[in-house]
Design a protein around this motif. Sequence first.
Motif, PDB file in Angstrom:
ATOM      1  N   MET A  29       0.552  -1.611  -0.367  1.00  0.00           N
ATOM      2  CA  MET A  29      -0.364  -0.064   0.102  1.00  0.00           C
ATOM      3  C   MET A  29       0.700   0.957   0.452  1.00  0.00           C
ATOM      4  N   GLY A  30       2.185   1.130   0.552  1.00  0.00           N
ATOM      5  CA  GLY A  30       2.341   2.160   0.872  1.00  0.00           C
ATOM      6  C   GLY A  30       3.816   2.419  -0.877  1.00  0.00           C
ATOM      7  N   LEU A  31       3.403   2.145  -0.879  1.00  0.00           N
ATOM      8  CA  LEU A  31       4.133   1.902  -2.113  1.00  0.00           C
ATOM      9  C   LEU A  31       3.406   3.043  -3.468  1.00  0.00           C
ATOM     10  N   THR A  32       2.530   2.033  -4.056  1.00  0.00           N
ATOM     11  CA  THR A  32       1.393   2.220  -4.304  1.00  0.00           C
ATOM     12  C   THR A  32       0.969   3.689  -3.900  1.00  0.00           C
ATOM     13  N   ILE A  33       0.845   3.877  -2.853  1.00  0.00           N
ATOM     14  CA  ILE A  33       0.530   5.497  -2.609  1.00  0.00           C
ATOM     15  C   ILE A  33       1.671   6.220  -3.464  1.00  0.00           C
ATOM     16  N   ALA A  34       2.577   6.119  -3.192  1.00  0.00           N
ATOM     17  CA  ALA A  34       4.151   6.187  -3.336  1.00  0.00           C
ATOM     18  C   ALA A  34       4.255   6.498  -4.555  1.00  0.00           C
ATOM     19  N   LEU A  35       3.920   5.946  -5.526  1.00  0.00           N
ATOM     20  CA  LEU A  35       3.945   6.486  -6.965  1.00  0.00           C
ATOM     21  C   LEU A  35       2.985   6.788  -6.699  1.00  0.00           C
ATOM     22  N   ILE A  36       1.595   7.138  -6.762  1.00  0.00           N
ATOM     23  CA  ILE A  36       0.383   8.208  -7.097  1.00  0.00           C
ATOM     24  C   ILE A  36       1.109   9.220  -6.648  1.00  0.00           C
ATOM     25  N   LEU A  37       1.236   9.549  -5.924  1.00  0.00           N
ATOM     26  CA  LEU A  37       1.784  10.492  -5.050  1.00  0.00           C
ATOM     27  C   LEU A  37       3.310  11.790  -6.239  1.00  0.00           C
ATOM     28  N   LEU A  38       3.611  10.539  -6.619  1.00  0.00           N
ATOM     29  CA  LEU A  38       5.009  11.115  -7.530  1.00  0.00           C
ATOM     30  C   LEU A  38       4.046  11.897  -9.087  1.00  0.00           C
ATOM     31  N   ALA A  39       3.383  10.639  -9.798  1.00  0.00           N
ATOM     32  CA  ALA A  39       2.824  11.761 -10.115  1.00  0.00           C
ATOM     33  C   ALA A  39       1.906  12.964 -10.598  1.00  0.00           C
ATOM     34  N   SER A  40       1.452  12.689  -9.164  1.00  0.00           N
ATOM     35  CA  SER A  40      -0.417  13.911  -8.873  1.00  0.00           C
ATOM     36  C   SER A  40       0.937  14.806  -9.118  1.00  0.00           C
ATOM     37  N   MET A  41       2.011  14.805  -7.887  1.00  0.00           N
ATOM     38  CA  MET A  41       2.431  16.309  -8.210  1.00  0.00           C
ATOM     39  C   MET A  41       3.801  16.397  -8.791  1.00  0.00           C
ATOM     40  N   LEU A  42       3.959  16.003  -9.648  1.00  0.00           N
ATOM     41  CA  LEU A  42       4.603  16.253 -11.179  1.00  0.00           C
ATOM     42  C   LEU A  42       3.764  16.681 -11.926  1.00  0.00           C
ATOM     43  N   GLY A  43       2.920  16.152 -12.146  1.00  0.00           N
ATOM     44  CA  GLY A  43       1.481  16.621 -12.308  1.00  0.00           C
ATOM     45  C   GLY A  43       1.348  17.804 -11.810  1.00  0.00           C
ATOM     46  N   SER A  44       1.594  18.485 -10.890  1.00  0.00           N
ATOM     47  CA  SER A  44       0.731  19.285 -10.488  1.00  0.00           C
ATOM     48  C   SER A  44       1.801  21.027 -11.260  1.00  0.00           C
ATOM     49  N   PHE A  45       3.054  20.548 -10.905  1.00  0.00           N
ATOM     50  CA  PHE A  45       4.457  20.847 -11.250  1.00  0.00           C
ATOM     51  C   PHE A  45       4.193  21.785 -12.541  1.00  0.00           C
ATOM     52  N   PHE A  46       4.003  20.480 -13.394  1.00  0.00           N
ATOM     53  CA  PHE A  46       4.190  20.684 -15.280  1.00  0.00           C
ATOM     54  C   PHE A  46       2.840  21.576 -15.490  1.00  0.00           C
ATOM     55  N   GLY A  47       2.063  21.001 -14.478  1.00  0.00           N
ATOM     56  CA  GLY A  47       0.529  22.105 -15.526  1.00  0.00           C
ATOM     57  C   GLY A  47       0.146  23.543 -14.489  1.00  0.00           C
ATOM     58  N   THR A  48       0.820  23.902 -13.722  1.00  0.00           N
ATOM     59  CA  THR A  48       0.379  25.313 -13.231  1.00  0.00           C
ATOM     60  C   THR A  48       1.893  26.133 -13.596  1.00  0.00           C
ATOM     61  N   ALA A  49       2.395  26.211 -15.222  1.00  0.00           N
ATOM     62  CA  ALA A  49       3.943  26.684 -15.549  1.00  0.00           C
ATOM     63  C   ALA A  49       3.406  27.144 -15.902  1.00  0.00           C
ATOM     64  N   ARG A  50       1.793  27.746 -16.718  1.00  0.00           N
ATOM     65  CA  ARG A  50       1.329  29.146 -16.652  1.00  0.00           C
ATOM     66  C   ARG A  50       0.517  29.568 -16.442  1.00  0.00           C
ATOM     67  N   ALA A  51       0.559  29.232 -15.097  1.00  0.00           N
ATOM     68  CA  ALA A  51      -0.364  30.097 -13.563  1.00  0.00           C
ATOM     69  C   ALA A  51       0.314  31.662 -13.815  1.00  0.00           C
ATOM     70  N   PRO A  52      -1.127  32.421 -14.270  1.00  0.00           N
ATOM     71  CA  PRO A  52      -0.684  33.822 -13.641  1.00  0.00           C
ATOM     72  C   PRO A  52      -0.194  34.237 -12.230  1.00  0.00           C
ATOM     73  N   MET A  53       0.205  35.065 -12.618  1.00  0.00           N
ATOM     74  CA  MET A  53       0.920  35.174 -11.561  1.00  0.00           C
ATOM     75  C   MET A  53      -0.056  36.906 -11.523  1.00  0.00           C
ATOM     76  N   THR A  54      -0.609  37.718 -10.122  1.00  0.00           N
ATOM     77  CA  THR A  54      -1.779  38.423  -9.986  1.00  0.00           C
ATOM     78  C   THR A  54      -1.124  39.142  -8.737  1.00  0.00           C
TER      79      THR A  54
END
Length: 453
Positions: free
Chosen positions: A190-215
């Motif tokens: 379970m710990g390994l499975t959740i760790a892999l999901i965390l890695l995918a989601s966190m990197l997804g957010s890092f790349f997905g917010t590359a064009r986020a506006p800063m107001t």
Amino acid sequence: MITTPVSTPTVSRGVRLGYGVGSFCTATVSAVPGLLLLYYMTNFLAVPPWLAGVVVTAPKVWDLIINPLVGRWSDRTVSRMGPRRPWLLAGSLTLPVAFFLVFAGPPLTGVPAALYIGLCFMATATAYALYEVPYKAMPGEMTHDYHERTSLLQWRMVFIGAATAISGVLAPMIATGEGEEGTLGSYRLMGLTIALILLASMLGSFFGTARAPMTGAPEADHGGWREQFAAIKGNRAFLWLTVMACLQMLAVSMMLAAAPYFAAYTIGSSKATQTLFAALVGPMLLTMPLWVWLARRFDKRGAMILAALLFGGGTAAAMATPLFGPLYAHLTILLVGIGIAGVELMLFSMLADVVAADAAESGKRRAGVLTGLWTAIESGVSSFGALIFGIILSIGGFVESEPSTPVQQPDSAVTAVLIGQTAVPALIIFLSVLVTLRYRLRPPAGPAPGASG
């Protein structure tokens, strides 16, 4: 009724999705240890419940130091990726490893096992701070529009619902995959499975917010801690929001820690944890548009009060589970899920409002400090949920065990489980409703600054 002009969205759908997917991290890291760690230690590693509660709580107290520091560092970060995203990347590369080690299951029991879990959980808390604090600071800097922040954050809540499903359904399913309660090997998987999901989601957010506006305000606040905390102390909306969040998340953490015990000893099946969480997650996935509408119709404070009343009412109603059985328990959790969906959406939207209002009034960028302090206090206080529940179990005479030597719990321990899952959290939630009445931040009377009409 409170209305504000409708403006054209300033945050693209792609950025909203990219930001939202990061909630797989923030929800899962809070929920999985909150749900399984106490039970894992008392029932698999023979750690006394009071000591297990201390282990779950102690690393979170570290948040009181590390979270404001990370927030301050991110406020002052200058890079081509912006002030927040370098920290998202740092957390993405360290958190999954630390999380896996918590459930790695070395051949230890009792106090040595508690020390091992405590050290790994401390590392997890540190890596989590690197990601979570900048992540939570971003919405207040993406748009000036009061209601667009709620609309933006509903995407986050949808992903939180999905993450809650993973935390409450998939994680226990894997952990209990071998036998009624599982094994050390199944918890390790379970710990390994959740760790892999965390890695995918966190990197997804890092790349997905590359064009986020800063107001937000372009200039970081370079004042000392004393000056910054003095400014925060005078921000009444921030202070009341923090108290509100602490109470609500304290109740949530108690219920998470109690859930496996509630399933095993009140309902009579450890696997009921999965179906209970399915009942909790459904409303979180389906009711977001309703809560966005209610926030516009009655303002965010009114929607928050309604959500907390539903949350507390469902929790209190679950006290009657021994009389009415498992189906009744699932119906009360369904009501709790509707309330939690609104509570969490309003909390994060209100935090973004406070961050934006502070930037507008001060002309300084200190979203990281505000968010770091808010997150640290909330996390530190909510972590006492597992400790409080552990103490309730100890008072009730709960007997720790290992899978090879199961024990029959006394009636007093079973009663303690029910009280810790229902009565005490309900009282805390209803107290948060009174605190919500002191929160005064309102939408601007005219068009939001910088909003395109």
